[in-house]
Design a protein around this motif. Structure first.
Motif, PDB file in Angstrom:
ATOM      1  N   LEU A  89       0.833  -1.200   0.000  1.00  0.00           N
ATOM      2  CA  LEU A  89       0.000   0.000   0.000  1.00  0.00           C
ATOM      3  C   LEU A  89       0.868   1.251   0.000  1.00  0.00           C
ATOM      4  N   ASN A  90       1.871   1.276   0.874  1.00  0.00           N
ATOM      5  CA  ASN A  90       2.748   2.445   0.953  1.00  0.00           C
ATOM      6  C   ASN A  90       3.502   2.664  -0.351  1.00  0.00           C
ATOM      7  N   GLU A  91       3.909   1.571  -0.988  1.00  0.00           N
ATOM      8  CA  GLU A  91       4.609   1.661  -2.270  1.00  0.00           C
ATOM      9  C   GLU A  91       3.684   2.228  -3.352  1.00  0.00           C
ATOM     10  N   ALA A  92       2.431   1.763  -3.381  1.00  0.00           N
ATOM     11  CA  ALA A  92       1.459   2.265  -4.360  1.00  0.00           C
ATOM     12  C   ALA A  92       1.187   3.754  -4.138  1.00  0.00           C
ATOM     13  N   LEU A  93       1.082   4.161  -2.883  1.00  0.00           N
ATOM     14  CA  LEU A  93       0.874   5.580  -2.582  1.00  0.00           C
ATOM     15  C   LEU A  93       2.087   6.404  -3.002  1.00  0.00           C
ATOM     16  N   ILE A 109      -4.939   1.124  -5.310  1.00  0.00           N
ATOM     17  CA  ILE A 109      -5.125   1.222  -3.858  1.00  0.00           C
ATOM     18  C   ILE A 109      -6.286   0.373  -3.358  1.00  0.00           C
ATOM     19  N   GLY A 110      -7.444   0.502  -3.983  1.00  0.00           N
ATOM     20  CA  GLY A 110      -8.618  -0.242  -3.521  1.00  0.00           C
ATOM     21  C   GLY A 110      -8.388  -1.736  -3.545  1.00  0.00           C
ATOM     22  N   SER A 125      -1.481  13.583   5.400  1.00  0.00           N
ATOM     23  CA  SER A 125      -0.420  13.471   4.381  1.00  0.00           C
ATOM     24  C   SER A 125      -0.566  12.169   3.593  1.00  0.00           C
ATOM     25  N   GLN A 126      -1.069  11.120   4.224  1.00  0.00           N
ATOM     26  CA  GLN A 126      -1.266   9.849   3.528  1.00  0.00           C
ATOM     27  C   GLN A 126      -2.350   9.943   2.454  1.00  0.00           C
ATOM     28  N   SER A 127      -3.342  10.776   2.684  1.00  0.00           N
ATOM     29  CA  SER A 127      -4.471  10.891   1.756  1.00  0.00           C
ATOM     30  C   SER A 127      -4.329  12.022   0.747  1.00  0.00           C
TER      31      SER A 127
END
Length: 197
Positions: free
Chosen positions: A6-10, A18-19, A105-107
């Protein structure tokens, strides 16, 4: 819980993944009996579904979120509000929902990308549906003030009629498929054959 995918995709701005990444991680955690609900990035998960316009998956996820988290984490409710506006086709409300919350910051990255994507989709909708539109209506669809909406439309080739307050929409060029008349093709073939012999 390992959120490295998930962090890599972000980080790589692969928001369209993401979904699905979150869905798979949630299934994996549930199958292994790992308690995850308190640390789960529900807001990002919802936004991942919203980004690819998978409103039904976002709605089902909303039903799974514990009510205590919905009330204690305002970002989850803010993401859900976007989904509700999309569901009811409240175009202006979608833009308002994106702007009115101070996203984590994540979003933030996915919010900015979705906002641009949504605005582009609304612009394409206007091109297909209108030949002229009032500047005021364009501001609602595009989520911009009048000057920004006029400039955005001008980049797309639209023109402003200052006296009427209307924008004239420039339609995209449509490729027309030409059908070949078999009789003409036959005559051309005979002509070429005659020239060669």
């Amino acid at each position: 819980m390992d959120f490295s995918d998930l962090n890599e995709a972000l980080a790589s701005e692969s928001y369209d993944q993401i979904g699905e990444i979150c869905d798979n991680l949630m299934l994996q955690a549930a199958s292994e009996g790992v308690p995850f609900q308190d640390e789960w990035p529900y807001a990002v998960h919802l936004l991942g579904h919203i980004y690819v316009n998978d409103i039904n998956s976002a709605r089902f996820l909303w039903k799974k979120i514990p009510s205590g988290l919905k009330s204690s984490q305002p970002e989850i409710s803010a993401a859900w509000k976007i989904c509700q506006k999309l569901w009811t086709k409240d175009y202006g409300g979608v833009h308002e929902s994106l702007r009115e919350f101070d996203w984590s910051s994540q979003s933030q990255g996915i919010i900015i990308a979705f906002s641009e994507r949504y605005r582009k989709r609304m612009f394409e909708l206007l091109v297909s549906a209108y030949s002229t539109i009032s500047i005021r209506d364009a501001t609602v669809f595009l989520g911009m003030n009048e000057d920004d909406a006029i400039n955005y439309a001008a980049v797309g080739g639209w023109t402003v009629e200052p006296n009427s307050g209307m924008l004239t929409v420039k339609k995209a060029a449509v490729a027309v498929e030409q059908k070949v008349d078999p009789g003409k093709l036959q005559r051309l073939t005979e002509y070429v054959f005659h020239l060669e012999h």
